[in-house]
Design a protein around this motif. Sequence first.
Motif, PDB file in Angstrom:
ATOM      1  N   ALA A   1       8.899  -1.342  -1.855  1.00 25.30           N
ATOM      2  CA  ALA A   1       8.126  -2.361  -2.561  1.00 25.30           C
ATOM      3  C   ALA A   1       6.701  -2.454  -2.037  1.00 25.30           C
ATOM      4  N   VAL A   2       6.551  -2.514  -0.725  1.00 27.52           N
ATOM      5  CA  VAL A   2       5.222  -2.658  -0.122  1.00 27.52           C
ATOM      6  C   VAL A   2       4.361  -1.428  -0.391  1.00 27.52           C
TER       7      VAL A   2
ATOM      8  N   LEU B   1       3.364  -1.119  -4.274  1.00 29.75           N
ATOM      9  CA  LEU B   1       2.350  -2.091  -4.676  1.00 29.75           C
ATOM     10  C   LEU B   1       0.993  -1.775  -4.060  1.00 29.75           C
ATOM     11  N   LEU B   2       0.992  -1.463  -2.767  1.00 31.48           N
ATOM     12  CA  LEU B   2      -0.277  -1.190  -2.091  1.00 31.48           C
ATOM     13  C   LEU B   2      -0.931   0.077  -2.631  1.00 31.48           C
ATOM     14  N   TYR B   3      -0.116   1.121  -2.888  1.00 32.90           N
ATOM     15  CA  TYR B   3      -0.693   2.354  -3.434  1.00 32.90           C
ATOM     16  C   TYR B   3      -1.278   2.109  -4.816  1.00 32.90           C
ATOM     17  N   TRP B   4      -0.575   1.358  -5.636  1.00 35.71           N
ATOM     18  CA  TRP B   4      -1.063   1.062  -6.987  1.00 35.71           C
ATOM     19  C   TRP B   4      -2.400   0.334  -6.935  1.00 35.71           C
ATOM     20  N   LEU B   5      -2.535  -0.618  -6.018  1.00 33.59           N
ATOM     21  CA  LEU B   5      -3.789  -1.365  -5.891  1.00 33.59           C
ATOM     22  C   LEU B   5      -4.924  -0.477  -5.383  1.00 33.59           C
ATOM     23  N   LEU B   6      -4.638   0.336  -4.369  1.00 37.25           N
ATOM     24  CA  LEU B   6      -5.685   1.158  -3.768  1.00 37.25           C
ATOM     25  C   LEU B   6      -6.074   2.336  -4.648  1.00 37.25           C
TER      26      LEU B   6
END
Length: 468
Positions: free
Chosen positions: A440-441, A444-449
């Motif tokens: 999950a982490v 989400l973080l990859y999608w944002l970055l």
Amino acid sequence: MTDSQGSIERRGIDLVPESARYGKPRDLMFLWAGTTTTVFTVVYGAFVVALGLSFAQSVVVIIIGNLLAYPLLGLASVQGPRTGTTTLTISRSSYGPRGGRILGVFAWLTLVGFEAGGLILVVFAALTLLDGAGIAASTPVQILTIVVLAGVQLLLPLFGHSVMMRAQKYFSAIFALAFLVMAILVLPKVELSSTDGSGASASTMIVGIALIMASGGLSWAPAGSNFSRYLPVGSSKRAVGTYAAVGGFLPYVLLQILGAATASITLDVADPISGLPAVLPAWFVVPYLVLAMVSLLVQNSTNLYSSGLNLQTAGIKVSRVTMVVIDTVICAVITYIAVVGQSFYDLLNAFLSLLVIWLAPWVAIYVTDWLMRRGRYDLPSLASETGGRYWGRGGYRLSGLVAQAVGMVVAALWVNTTTYVGPLATLTGGADLSIPAGIAVAALLYWLLARREHEQAQPSPKQTEGAH
């Protein structure tokens, strides 16, 4: 470069040309069925019982764990026909050519661990057979057995993809028949009334689910496209993903339940080879041990094949054949240490639990990147190690590397092994949520970055020099 019958395949992570493509998606079902239809899979089922779960709880854990894990193998297989290259080479789109080398090392170490585990069980079986023949397992006998069996397991992966596909297809049918006989002999002895007591806690069941996921579909995911890359470019994505997932899922569920049933009716599950046959009729013990050896050697051929490819992705400039030899030597050394040393189950628990720390974030980033790109990749950039669209900064893409690092930290905080319990696992009563938390982490973080990271073709150093 082609993988013809009887010849040694020399292709590494280079793109498979359309002229060398062959087969159909359903062939993946036989490959993964043959790879997973082994005694090692039975051992994983026994391992769940060794955690303290009842037979009924073990069945629930086995089904849930595999339902969650094997779709990941399917998703990691669909890119192969489109790209013609290996899974971790495709990961360069997320991490950059040089950043991807880090994942190559992780994946290589993972497969070396599984290879060593398989060879350990093969040696246990061989030593048990020798003991039955009156040959004591002295140190010279142990060393000779390890050397001979390591040499045998070296052969099949050297002949490459085509030979392995045919071998897995035929062996899977033979193994399935043998395990069916074993099930007929074992299952009637299982007493549900005596194994359906209070059992273990919910947190222990969650630990079991994590271990089942790590032992199967999650750990196989980095090898998904290694084999599907030989399929024709136009192969159905749905068929590729479904056949790969089902081919691994069915044997894992059935054989792990068989392992749990066997372990639930014997007092000794500490020795997965010479201990479990105690519940089998005498006439079946020798066939069981021979089956254990052959099936594990075939499974290790798949591990050795992918392991060499992973090390190439890590930037090691030697041939795949040489890498297979190097892996075999390392496995032989680890096997000797394990045979004369620590408990097999303690080693297996620590290994499976710790490898999810990198696997969970990686698979999340890999699938998220594929979805964001809608399955489209720039193939020359995937193949290039000196430039291209995925070059990032100095060969590193920060979006993938940062998401991977943060995901690994979160997973490590929530892991629960016999040697280490993360602080978040302690706070949740021992529940191992490393896999869902890491996925999950990282996703989400990859999608944002990645949405913010500027991606454009970068010239290689040679191209820049030529421009001057």
